[in-house]
Design a protein around this motif. Structure first.
Motif, mmCIF file in Angstrom:
data_model
loop_
_atom_site.group_PDB
_atom_site.id
_atom_site.type_symbol
_atom_site.label_atom_id
_atom_site.label_comp_id
_atom_site.label_asym_id
_atom_site.label_seq_id
_atom_site.Cartn_x
_atom_site.Cartn_y
_atom_site.Cartn_z
ATOM 1 N N UNK A 17 0.887 -1.641 0.275
ATOM 2 C CA UNK A 17 -0.040 0.110 0.253
ATOM 3 C C UNK A 17 0.873 1.263 -0.110
ATOM 4 N N UNK A 18 2.113 1.213 1.178
ATOM 5 C CA UNK A 18 2.843 2.235 0.065
ATOM 6 C C UNK A 18 3.469 2.473 -0.952
ATOM 7 N N UNK A 19 3.523 1.836 -1.417
ATOM 8 C CA UNK A 19 4.273 1.056 -2.495
ATOM 9 C C UNK A 19 3.159 2.068 -3.633
ATOM 10 N N UNK A 20 2.691 2.079 -3.541
ATOM 11 C CA UNK A 20 1.242 2.247 -4.053
ATOM 12 C C UNK A 20 0.543 3.797 -4.311
ATOM 13 N N UNK A 21 1.135 3.638 -3.205
ATOM 14 C CA UNK A 21 1.097 5.962 -2.712
ATOM 15 C C UNK A 21 1.985 6.035 -3.593
ATOM 16 N N UNK A 22 3.357 6.114 -3.124
ATOM 17 C CA UNK A 22 4.153 6.775 -3.805
ATOM 18 C C UNK A 22 4.002 6.176 -4.991
ATOM 19 N N UNK A 23 3.669 5.119 -6.028
ATOM 20 C CA UNK A 23 3.536 4.696 -7.172
ATOM 21 C C UNK A 23 2.734 6.184 -8.213
ATOM 22 N N UNK A 28 4.459 -5.861 -18.845
ATOM 23 C CA UNK A 28 4.752 -6.787 -18.302
ATOM 24 C C UNK A 28 4.360 -6.875 -17.260
ATOM 25 N N UNK A 29 3.632 -7.985 -16.125
ATOM 26 C CA UNK A 29 3.613 -7.788 -14.706
ATOM 27 C C UNK A 29 4.267 -9.475 -14.329
ATOM 28 N N UNK A 30 4.942 -9.584 -13.191
ATOM 29 C CA UNK A 30 5.671 -11.007 -12.996
ATOM 30 C C UNK A 30 5.090 -10.933 -11.500
ATOM 31 N N UNK A 31 5.257 -11.924 -11.362
ATOM 32 C CA UNK A 31 4.077 -12.836 -10.389
ATOM 33 C C UNK A 31 5.038 -13.313 -9.012
ATOM 34 N N UNK A 72 -0.058 -16.825 -1.523
ATOM 35 C CA UNK A 72 -1.151 -16.110 -2.343
ATOM 36 C C UNK A 72 -0.411 -15.069 -3.374
ATOM 37 N N UNK A 73 -0.718 -15.806 -4.662
ATOM 38 C CA UNK A 73 0.013 -15.121 -5.379
ATOM 39 C C UNK A 73 -0.502 -13.835 -5.643
ATOM 40 N N UNK A 74 0.315 -12.429 -6.177
ATOM 41 C CA UNK A 74 0.714 -11.565 -6.380
ATOM 42 C C UNK A 74 1.018 -11.097 -7.209
ATOM 43 N N UNK A 75 1.006 -9.780 -7.660
ATOM 44 C CA UNK A 75 1.787 -9.366 -8.507
ATOM 45 C C UNK A 75 3.222 -8.432 -7.834
ATOM 46 N N UNK A 76 4.667 -9.279 -8.208
ATOM 47 C CA UNK A 76 5.573 -8.408 -7.623
ATOM 48 C C UNK A 76 6.166 -7.516 -8.228
ATOM 49 N N UNK A 77 6.501 -7.296 -9.767
ATOM 50 C CA UNK A 77 7.130 -6.595 -10.009
ATOM 51 C C UNK A 77 6.466 -6.049 -11.564
ATOM 52 N N UNK A 78 6.854 -4.467 -12.293
ATOM 53 C CA UNK A 78 5.881 -4.683 -13.145
ATOM 54 C C UNK A 78 7.242 -4.754 -14.577
ATOM 55 N N UNK A 97 -0.834 0.379 -10.367
ATOM 56 C CA UNK A 97 -1.978 -0.850 -10.159
ATOM 57 C C UNK A 97 -1.457 -2.450 -10.164
ATOM 58 N N UNK A 98 -0.749 -2.228 -10.169
ATOM 59 C CA UNK A 98 0.440 -3.209 -9.441
ATOM 60 C C UNK A 98 0.356 -4.142 -7.939
ATOM 61 N N UNK A 99 1.394 -2.853 -7.387
ATOM 62 C CA UNK A 99 1.338 -2.637 -6.394
ATOM 63 C C UNK A 99 -0.467 -2.673 -5.023
ATOM 64 N N UNK A 100 -1.550 -1.756 -6.165
ATOM 65 C CA UNK A 100 -2.166 -1.930 -5.428
ATOM 66 C C UNK A 100 -3.854 -3.443 -5.836
ATOM 67 N N UNK A 101 -3.222 -3.602 -6.485
ATOM 68 C CA UNK A 101 -3.446 -4.948 -6.677
ATOM 69 C C UNK A 101 -3.310 -6.425 -5.834
ATOM 70 N N UNK A 102 -2.013 -6.285 -5.702
ATOM 71 C CA UNK A 102 -0.799 -6.626 -4.879
ATOM 72 C C UNK A 102 -1.844 -7.407 -3.524
ATOM 73 N N UNK A 103 -1.672 -5.579 -2.822
ATOM 74 C CA UNK A 103 -1.935 -5.226 -1.734
ATOM 75 C C UNK A 103 -3.977 -5.537 -1.107
ATOM 76 N N UNK A 104 -4.256 -6.077 -2.135
ATOM 77 C CA UNK A 104 -5.590 -6.001 -2.090
ATOM 78 C C UNK A 104 -5.800 -7.227 -1.959
#
Length: 206
Positions: free
Chosen positions: A47-53, A92-95, A101-107, A144-151
Motif C-alpha cells: 500500500x505504501x508502494x502504491x501510494x508512492x507510485x 508486463x507483470x511478474x508474479x 498468495x499469488x500477487x503482482x511483484x514487479x512490472x 496498479x500492480x502494487x494496488x492489486x497486490x495489496x488487495x
C-alpha cells in the motif's frame, strides 16, 4: 457440543485424543497468526508502494499535460499527430507468492520505439511531454500492480483472521471444555474404583 462428545473415544484413550487435537489446534492457530503477521506486513508495504507510485503518476501526468499544452500552442495539433510513434508501450507483470498468495511483484516496462523513418517531436515542449507521458504510464502500471497486490494480500489476511478467530474462540475452548469434562469423569471413576478396592480389601480382612 454433544456431537463433539460422541466423537471423543471413552476413557484414557479419549483424553489422549483430546490432548492431541488440542495441541494440533493450538499449533495451527500459532502458525496462522504468524502467517497473518507476514501478510499484513507485506500488505502495508504494498500500500505504501502504491501510494508512492500513485503520487508519481499524478505528478508526471500533470507535468506532461503542461508540456503538451505548450507544444500544441507552438506547433498545433498537426505537430502532435506527426510526432506520435507508431509503436506502443508494453507492460508486463511478474508474479510472486507469499504464504500461498499469488500477487503482482514487479512490472516490466518497454517504451515505444520510434523507427528512423518516423519524425521526432517538432519542438522541445512536445519532446518533454513525450518523456513525461512515458514516465506517467510507467508509474500508472506500478501503481496498479502494487494496488492489486495489496488487495489480494488483504483478502487472504481476512480469511486467515477468520480462521484464527474460529480456532481461538470456538474450537480450542471447546476442546478444553471436553478435556476438562473427561478428566473429571476419569477422576470420579478412579475415585470410585479406589473406594471399591478398599471396601473389597476390608471385606477380605474380616
Amino acid at each position: 457440543m454433544s456431537t463433539q462428545r460422541r466423537r471423543v473415544p471413552p476413557g484414557r484413550v479419549g483424553r489422549l485424543w483430546l490432548d492431541r487435537h488440542l495441541a494440533t489446534a493450538q499449533r495451527g492457530a500459532d502458525l496462522l497468526e504468524r502467517k497473518l503477521r507476514l501478510l499484513l506486513d507485506r500488505e502495508r508495504a504494498e500500500r505504501q508502494a502504491a501510494a508512492d507510485a500513485g503520487s508519481a503518476w499524478r505528478e508526471e501526468l500533470a507535468h506532461a499535460d503542461t508540456w503538451l499544452m505548450r507544444g500544441l500552442l507552438l506547433g498545433g495539433e498537426q505537430a502532435l499527430a506527426q510526432s506520435v510513434p507508431a509503436d506502443r508501450a508494453r507492460v508486463g507483470v511478474e508474479w510472486a507468492a507469499l504464504m500461498g498468495v499469488h500477487h503482482p511483484a514487479a512490472v516490466t516496462w518497454t517504451a515505444p520505439v520510434r523507427s528512423p523513418a518516423e519524425p521526432t517531436p517538432p519542438n522541445t515542449a512536445l519532446a518533454h511531454a513525450e518523456t513525461a507521458y512515458r514516465a506517467a504510464v510507467h508509474a500508472a502500471a506500478e501503481y496498479a500492480a502494487h494496488q492489486a497486490a495489496a488487495e489480494l494480500l488483504a483478502a487472504e489476511a481476512q480469511r486467515v483472521r477468520h480462521r484464527v478467530r474460529a480456532l481461538r474462540r470456538h474450537w480450542i475452548p471447546q476442546l478444553r471444555h471436553e478435556l476438562a469434562l473427561l478428566e473429571l469423569a476419569l477422576e470420579e471413576s478412579e475415585h470410585e474404583e479406589a473406594v471399591r478396592r478398599r471396601w473389597a480389601a476390608s471385606r477380605g480382612a474380616m
